[in-house]
Design a protein around this motif. Structure first.
Motif, short mmCIF file in Angstrom:
data_model
loop_
_atom_site.label_atom_id
_atom_site.label_comp_id
_atom_site.label_asym_id
_atom_site.label_seq_id
_atom_site.Cartn_x
_atom_site.Cartn_y
_atom_site.Cartn_z
N PRO A 61 -4.06 -11.67 -9.85
CA PRO A 61 -2.96 -12.15 -9.00
C PRO A 61 -3.42 -13.36 -8.19
O PRO A 61 -4.48 -13.33 -7.55
N PRO A 62 -2.65 -14.45 -8.19
CA PRO A 62 -3.08 -15.67 -7.49
C PRO A 62 -3.16 -15.52 -5.98
O PRO A 62 -3.85 -16.30 -5.32
N ASN A 63 -2.45 -14.54 -5.44
CA ASN A 63 -2.45 -14.35 -3.99
C ASN A 63 -3.25 -13.14 -3.54
O ASN A 63 -3.12 -12.68 -2.42
N GLY A 64 -4.07 -12.62 -4.43
CA GLY A 64 -4.88 -11.46 -4.07
C GLY A 64 -4.14 -10.15 -4.34
O GLY A 64 -2.99 -10.15 -4.77
N PRO A 65 -4.80 -9.04 -4.08
CA PRO A 65 -4.18 -7.73 -4.33
C PRO A 65 -2.90 -7.56 -3.51
O PRO A 65 -2.81 -8.02 -2.36
N ALA A 66 -1.91 -6.91 -4.09
CA ALA A 66 -0.65 -6.65 -3.41
C ALA A 66 -0.26 -5.20 -3.63
O ALA A 66 -0.34 -4.69 -4.75
N THR A 67 0.13 -4.53 -2.56
CA THR A 67 0.51 -3.12 -2.63
C THR A 67 1.99 -2.97 -2.29
O THR A 67 2.46 -3.52 -1.30
N LEU A 68 2.70 -2.24 -3.11
CA LEU A 68 4.13 -2.02 -2.89
C LEU A 68 4.33 -1.00 -1.77
O LEU A 68 3.82 0.12 -1.84
N ARG B 206 7.57 -10.07 1.12
CA ARG B 206 6.84 -11.06 0.33
C ARG B 206 5.75 -10.40 -0.50
O ARG B 206 5.58 -10.68 -1.69
N VAL B 207 4.98 -9.50 0.11
CA VAL B 207 3.92 -8.80 -0.62
C VAL B 207 4.54 -7.94 -1.73
O VAL B 207 4.03 -7.90 -2.86
N ASN B 208 5.65 -7.27 -1.42
CA ASN B 208 6.32 -6.49 -2.46
C ASN B 208 6.76 -7.38 -3.62
O ASN B 208 6.66 -6.99 -4.79
N ALA B 209 7.24 -8.57 -3.29
CA ALA B 209 7.67 -9.50 -4.34
C ALA B 209 6.51 -9.92 -5.22
O ALA B 209 6.69 -10.18 -6.41
N GLU B 210 5.31 -9.99 -4.66
CA GLU B 210 4.13 -10.32 -5.45
C GLU B 210 3.81 -9.19 -6.42
O GLU B 210 3.29 -9.43 -7.53
N VAL B 211 4.11 -7.95 -6.03
CA VAL B 211 3.92 -6.81 -6.94
C VAL B 211 4.90 -6.93 -8.10
O VAL B 211 4.54 -6.74 -9.27
N PHE B 212 6.14 -7.28 -7.79
CA PHE B 212 7.16 -7.41 -8.83
C PHE B 212 6.89 -8.60 -9.77
O PHE B 212 7.08 -8.50 -10.97
N HIS C 96 5.53 -17.41 -7.12
CA HIS C 96 5.55 -17.86 -5.74
C HIS C 96 4.79 -19.18 -5.60
O HIS C 96 3.63 -19.28 -6.00
N THR C 97 5.45 -20.17 -5.02
CA THR C 97 4.87 -21.51 -4.91
C THR C 97 3.79 -21.58 -3.84
O THR C 97 2.77 -22.26 -4.02
N TYR C 98 3.99 -20.88 -2.74
CA TYR C 98 3.08 -20.99 -1.59
C TYR C 98 2.31 -19.69 -1.39
O TYR C 98 2.76 -18.61 -1.79
N SER C 99 1.18 -19.80 -0.71
CA SER C 99 0.36 -18.63 -0.47
C SER C 99 1.05 -17.69 0.52
O SER C 99 1.98 -18.07 1.23
N ARG C 100 0.57 -16.48 0.56
CA ARG C 100 1.14 -15.45 1.44
C ARG C 100 1.09 -15.87 2.91
O ARG C 100 1.98 -15.51 3.69
N ARG D 196 12.86 -21.13 3.64
CA ARG D 196 13.98 -20.94 2.73
C ARG D 196 13.48 -20.83 1.28
O ARG D 196 13.96 -20.00 0.51
N ARG D 197 12.52 -21.66 0.91
CA ARG D 197 11.96 -21.61 -0.45
C ARG D 197 11.25 -20.28 -0.68
O ARG D 197 11.40 -19.66 -1.74
N ILE D 198 10.49 -19.84 0.29
CA ILE D 198 9.79 -18.56 0.16
C ILE D 198 10.79 -17.42 0.02
O ILE D 198 10.62 -16.52 -0.82
#
Length: 231
Positions: free
Chosen positions: A6-13, A101-107, A112-116, A134-136
């Motif tokens: 994952p480009p933004n690191g681990p993500a937990t739902l 946002r973190v949940n969206a990284e799980v999905f 995602h264009t920008y970092s968490r 708005r983009r995020i």
């Protein structure tokens, strides 16, 4: 080939429901304080108009003095209530925003264009905060739609348009209020403040819609299981 990390690191739902309800409730509180402020704006506008008419007609201001003092106290109380509600809402909203946002990284880890980090700082960096949140939000929305859900992100664009309009009008109103010294100027400033508070009500109501719909989408997608993922 092994899967890409994952480009933004681990993500937990984690469930956004509790935070979503709290955020919507606090946005409702913001609307309540704005309604209080609308009343205070109108009282100040009415008193300033009375003073202007008394000066133009050569009448006495004695009868208006107490009303003017009460109008000032009411306006100050409304301002304090608005700030208190806003601070509480901002804190909870940002926690909710990071959660979704973190949940969206799980999905969808790669949508995602920008970092968490920008989910928080993006709201505070000058000029960046006019476009990046708005983009995020739009990317979170797209990642959170359950499979086959036709939900569009049009409501996100409408909410953001009113957010920017409210931000601009509020600053113009604040500038007018700080410079108002005459009865005419005070009346004009009160009218601008009334318009700004009305826009804030619309903006907060649209924010509630976005929060509730996005929270429900993520909850449905999480309950549907891995088959609902877009990745």
């Amino acid at each position: 080939m092994p899967p890409l990390p994952p480009p933004n690191g681990p993500a937990t739902l984690r469930s956004p429901v509790g935070l979503g309800k709290a955020t919507a409730a606090l946005l409702g509180l913001v609307i309540a304080t704005d309604l209080f402020a609308l009343w205070a704006d109108y009282v100040l506008y009415d008193v300033a108009g009375g003073i202007r008419n008394a000066l133009a007609g050569g009448g006495s201001l004695d009868a208006l003095t107490q009303r003017a003092d009460r109008a000032d106290a009411l306006d100050a109380a409304a301002g304090i209530a608005q700030v208190a509600a806003l601070v509480a809402t901002v804190v909870v909203y940002l926690i909710w925003f990071l959660r979704v946002r973190v949940n969206a990284e799980v999905f969808n880890p790669f949508g995602h264009t920008y970092s968490r980090t920008w989910a928080g700082w993006g709201w505070f960096v000058p000029f960046v905060n006019l476009v990046r949140p708005r983009r995020i939000m739009a990317e979170i929305w797209d990642a959170s739609r359950p499979a086959g859900d036709p939900a569009r992100q049009g409501i996100v664009g409408v909410w953001w348009a009113f957010w920017i309009l409210r931000w601009a009008v509020d600053r113009l109103a604040a500038s007018s209020t700080s410079k108002a010294e005459t009865a005419d100027a005070i009346q004009d400033a009160a009218l601008q403040a009334l318009f700004a508070d009305a826009l804030d009500i619309v903006s907060a109501a649209l924010a509630i819609v976005v929060v509730v719909r996005l929270t429900r989408m993520q909850d449905r997608k999480a309950q549907a299981g891995p088959v609902a993922s877009d990745g």
